[in-house]
Design a protein around this motif. Structure first.
Motif, short mmCIF file in Angstrom:
data_model
loop_
_atom_site.label_atom_id
_atom_site.label_comp_id
_atom_site.label_asym_id
_atom_site.label_seq_id
_atom_site.Cartn_x
_atom_site.Cartn_y
_atom_site.Cartn_z
N LYS A 1 -6.13 -3.23 -1.25
CA LYS A 1 -4.93 -2.60 -0.70
C LYS A 1 -5.15 -1.14 -0.33
O LYS A 1 -4.34 -0.52 0.32
N SER B 1 3.22 -5.42 -3.56
CA SER B 1 3.46 -6.02 -2.26
C SER B 1 2.12 -6.19 -1.54
O SER B 1 1.21 -5.38 -1.71
N ASN C 1 0.65 -5.67 1.24
CA ASN C 1 0.38 -4.89 2.44
C ASN C 1 -0.71 -3.88 2.12
O ASN C 1 -0.98 -3.61 0.96
N HIS D 1 5.92 6.13 2.83
CA HIS D 1 5.73 4.78 2.33
C HIS D 1 6.35 3.86 3.37
O HIS D 1 7.22 4.27 4.10
#
Ligand code: TXA
Ligand code: MG
Length: 352
Positions: A62, A149, A151, A239
């Motif tokens: 990530k 998450s 992403n 973010h």
């Protein structure tokens, strides 16, 4: 580091996950691999929460700073006792009402939980997701699953398997494709380890709902500027950002807001910039004659939450320079949407 994982994407029926496919995914978790899976909020990137190396790999793929702790996901209440200690009595009530669901609790951590999960803090974040694929993955693997998450760090959270592949193909072992996530913004995070219970992140469960059971719940949004030293992990303002510049508009006077948005959109277009506008279906007529790229957000805040992140990604793919959006009222799910928009805009809110 070189990423050599071959990412296997499997379509799974979200309502009735195929046990055989889920058992294979659970084996990947048990052997220290990474599995991206849908939850009712956003897709998560999962690893065995008791396996330090597997959890460390989450941070690598990530590109997430090691000081930003991840949430531990469980499927059964008894698993909570492996993860947290000194659990306050209010947890019974809150979990009765809101679990499984979009509520994450910060509790005192048990020693079994590795430092990589909690970023070395003495607290741990726990949630029981309601999505059948998430539940099946946790049950079949027999361990709690640590998952942020799915992403790349600071990108909009993924609400579909395509979003996950876009950010993480070649970096994770399996992506379980269960279609679009239902809520579309992340879980609400509340901290129950200090004297005053505090909501740290607004999300899928509304503050107003939580206050029915926890009237003293305070709200302290964890926004700070990026170049300041973070007082707590995961609290950077920047973010959920698209590549395009985000312009977020607020104001109670409808006419004033639409007029300002139209004026600024036209000014940008006249300068040759590519403009994206995210707008509720009923409001699109406010932009008549403005030749921009539009993303329709549906009819209400629920629909808006569900399309927010995919809208940002869609407009990024269309390579717009600027994304304009009017923030909803900061009540109910609107508070979570406002928080995500504010972060995506790096605090740049235009009050009309
Ligand atoms: O809906 C969700 O919560 C999704 C799905 C996958 O469950 N997960 C998610 O995880 O949004 P993530 O890592 O993107 O965001 C979790 C947030 C981070 O901001 C992190 O800093 C915070 O939770 N967090 C985790 N453990 C914490 C702790 N012990 N104390 C304070 N904040 C914590
Ligand atoms: Mg995240």
């Amino acid at each position: 580091m070189i990423y050599t994982a071959e990412t296997y994407m499997a379509k799974i029926d979200a309502l009735n996950p195929d046990p055989q496919a889920m058992s294979l995914a659970a084996q990947v978790i048990n052997s220290g691999g990474l599995v991206a899976f849908p939850t009712e909020t956003v897709y998560g990137l999962g690893a065995n929460a008791f396996n330090t190396q597997a959890v460390e790999r989450i941070f690598e793929v990530k590109e997430r700073p090691a000081n930003d702790p991840v949430i531990v996901h469980i499927a059964e209440m008894y698993q909570l006792n492996d993860i947290a200690i000194n659990i306050p009595s209010i947890v019974d009530k809150l979990t009765d009402v809101f679990w499984p669901g979009a509520l994450t609790l910060i509790l005192h951590r048990s020693e079994q939980i590795p430092d990589s999960v909690t970023a070395g803090q003495d607290t741990v974040a726990v949630r029981m997701p309601s999505h059948p694929i998430a539940q099946s993955l946790i049950r079949q693997s027999g361990v709690p699953i640590a998952a942020p998450s799915a992403n790349r760090f600071s990108r909009p959270s993924p609400t579909s398997a395509v979003h996950v592949m876009h950010d993480l193909a070649g970096r994770v072992d399996v992506v379980l494709d269960g279609g679009n996530t239902h809520i579309g913004v992340e879980s609400t995070i509340i901290e129950l380890t200090s004297a005053v219970p505090t909501m740290l992140r607004p999300g899928g469960i509304a503050l107003e709902e939580l206050r029915q059971y926890l009237p003293s719940l305070a709200f302290r949004p964890q926004h700070i500027l990026e170049d300041e030293t973070a007082p707590a992990p995961g609290t950077l303002l920047k973010h959920y950002s698209p590549n395009a510049e985000m312009l977020v508009y607020t104001g109670d006077n409808d006419e004033a807001v639409w007029q300002e948005m139209r004026r600024q959109a036209q000014t940008l277009l006249d300068k040759g910039r590519k403009v994206g506008i995210m707008v509720l279906d009923d409001d699109v007529m406010r932009f008549e004659g403005v030749i921009a790229q539009y993303v329709m957000l549906g009819h209400d805040v629920e629909a808006m939450a569900a399309t927010l992140f995919s809208g940002m990604r869609e407009l990024d793919a269309a390579e717009v320079d600027v994304i304009m959006v009017r923030a909803p009222q900061q009540v109910g799910l609107g508070l979570a949407i406002f928080d995500r928009l504010k972060r995506a805009a790096e605090g740049n809110i235009i009050n009309c």
